[in-house]
Design an enzyme around this catalytic site. Structure first.
Site, PDB file in Angstrom:
ATOM      1  N   SER A 127       0.920  -1.274   0.111  1.00 11.98           N
ATOM      2  CA  SER A 127       0.140   0.308  -0.002  1.00 11.98           C
ATOM      3  C   SER A 127       0.777   0.870   0.153  1.00 11.98           C
ATOM      4  O   SER A 127       1.525   1.387   0.914  1.00 11.98           O
ATOM      5  CB  SER A 127      -0.884   0.642   1.466  1.00 11.98           C
ATOM      6  N   TYR A 152      -2.259  -0.140   9.448  1.00 13.29           N
ATOM      7  CA  TYR A 152      -2.320  -0.988   8.659  1.00 13.29           C
ATOM      8  C   TYR A 152      -0.939  -0.794   7.481  1.00 13.29           C
ATOM      9  O   TYR A 152      -0.556  -1.398   7.308  1.00 13.29           O
ATOM     10  CB  TYR A 152      -3.561  -0.370   7.753  1.00 13.29           C
TER      11      TYR A 152
END
Length: 335
Positions: A127, A152
């Site tokens: 990501s 995350y």
């Protein structure tokens, strides 16, 4: 028939589109998903239902955090290529347990299964969130990513490090992809394009961070899929010029690579809202809110490496992408 390609997160947004593309190209696919309730499971079921009629698709409901079930999956199929897109998404901190179960334990189980099965290439989702507190723009794979500002992002950074260690120790060829704000039909309801469209269509208030003075590298899903499928058959072999004393995060002596995959042309959120308003024919009711913790003002991808290696060239404008999304949204929700 060639060995099937495993796609994890096949009922998810990007996973669904990747499976559709692979099936259209004639590849047999095994798609797995655990159908976690992070957002409306009915949307995941609807995506999955569109895949199951294909006679070259086998769908499995499976949680990768279950080590035995993951081992059994790899024993029942002879996977040579794996596209791992399953994850607990989202930078908003709520409950750490799903992140640990899916993004850490599930990823470790997958790495172990790939190692023992002799998988030739693992392509996995990282990501752009890994860039965290980095201030240098555009974000480059050759910059360090040591300061994640969300759990995350920390798990995705951990995934890159775990994959690198398996490449170094066991020769497991793997490629990590740092996604930048993907949107499009069948998208995630918690992301900006879907969330704003849904609220504006229902004449409900939208919360706009920093008065809309936020920039994102919005990337249409078809462009993302094109990049993924071009990489599947290009397993890295390691970089002989890698310098252990001054390591480059994007390259390694081990067969592991990391790429940015994004539009490399950031758009202001205010412009996104205006395009959605035009497509729906309705004005947004706005409420300004502060930038949430764990979020950043701007993301911008440097995709020089991916462009060089596979000819990656996003071609869908934000105007066209929003138009296609709103058209899908109207059909799916009956608006």
């Amino acid at each position: 028939m060639s060995s099937p390609i495993l796609v994890t997160g096949a009922a998810g947004f990007i996973g669904y589109h990747v499976v559709e593309r692979l099936l259209a190209e004639g590849h047999p696919v095994v798609g797995v998903d655990s159908f976690t309730p992070y957002y409306d499971v009915a949307l995941k079921e609807a995506r999955f239902a569109r895949l199951t009629p294909h006679n070259t698709f086998l769908g499995e409901r499976l949680d990768l955090a279950d080590a035995q079930a993951t081992r059994d999956l790899f024993q029942h199929h002879r996977f040579e290529r794996v596209i791992h897109l399953a994850a607990q998404p989202g930078v908003r901190f709520v409950d750490p347990q799903p992140y640990a179960a899916s993004n850490l334990i599930g990823f470790m189980n997958l790495l172990e299964a790939c190692r023992h099965a002799g998988v030739q290439h693992l392509v996995y989702a990282s990501s752009s969130s890994v860039y965290g507190a980095n201030r240098k723009l555009p974000f480059s794979e050759h910059d360090t990513t040591d300061h994640p500002i969300s759990l995350y992002a920390a798990t995705k950074k951990a995934n890159e490090m775990m994959a690198h260690s398996y490449a170094h120790l066991f020769g497991l060829s793997s490629t990590g992809l740092r996604f930048f704000t993907v949107y499009g039909p069948w998208g995630r309801p918690d992301m900006a394009v879907y969330k704003f469209t849904h609220a504006i269509a229902q004449e409900r208030e939208i919360q706009v961070a920093n008065a809309g003075r936020v920039w994102r590298d919005f990337t249409y899903v078809d462009d993302i899929v094109e990049g993924i499928v071009r990489l599947v058959d290009r397993a890295p072999s390691g970089n002989p010029a890698w310098n252990a004393e001054a390591p480059d995060p994007a390259t390694s002596a081990a067969p592991h690579r990391v790429y940015n995959i994004g539009n490399d042309s950031p758009e202001e959120v205010n412009r996104l809202i205006a395009l959605i308003e035009a497509a729906l024919g309705r004005r947004a009711v706005r409420a300004d809110v502060p930038l949430p913790p764990g979020d950043v003002l701007e993301t911008r991808a440097n995709v020089t490496d991916l462009r060089r290696d596979v000819g990656f060239a996003p071609s869908t404008s934000l105007e066209e992408g929003v138009r296609r999304f709103v058209e899908w949204y109207r059909g799916y929700h009956g608006v």
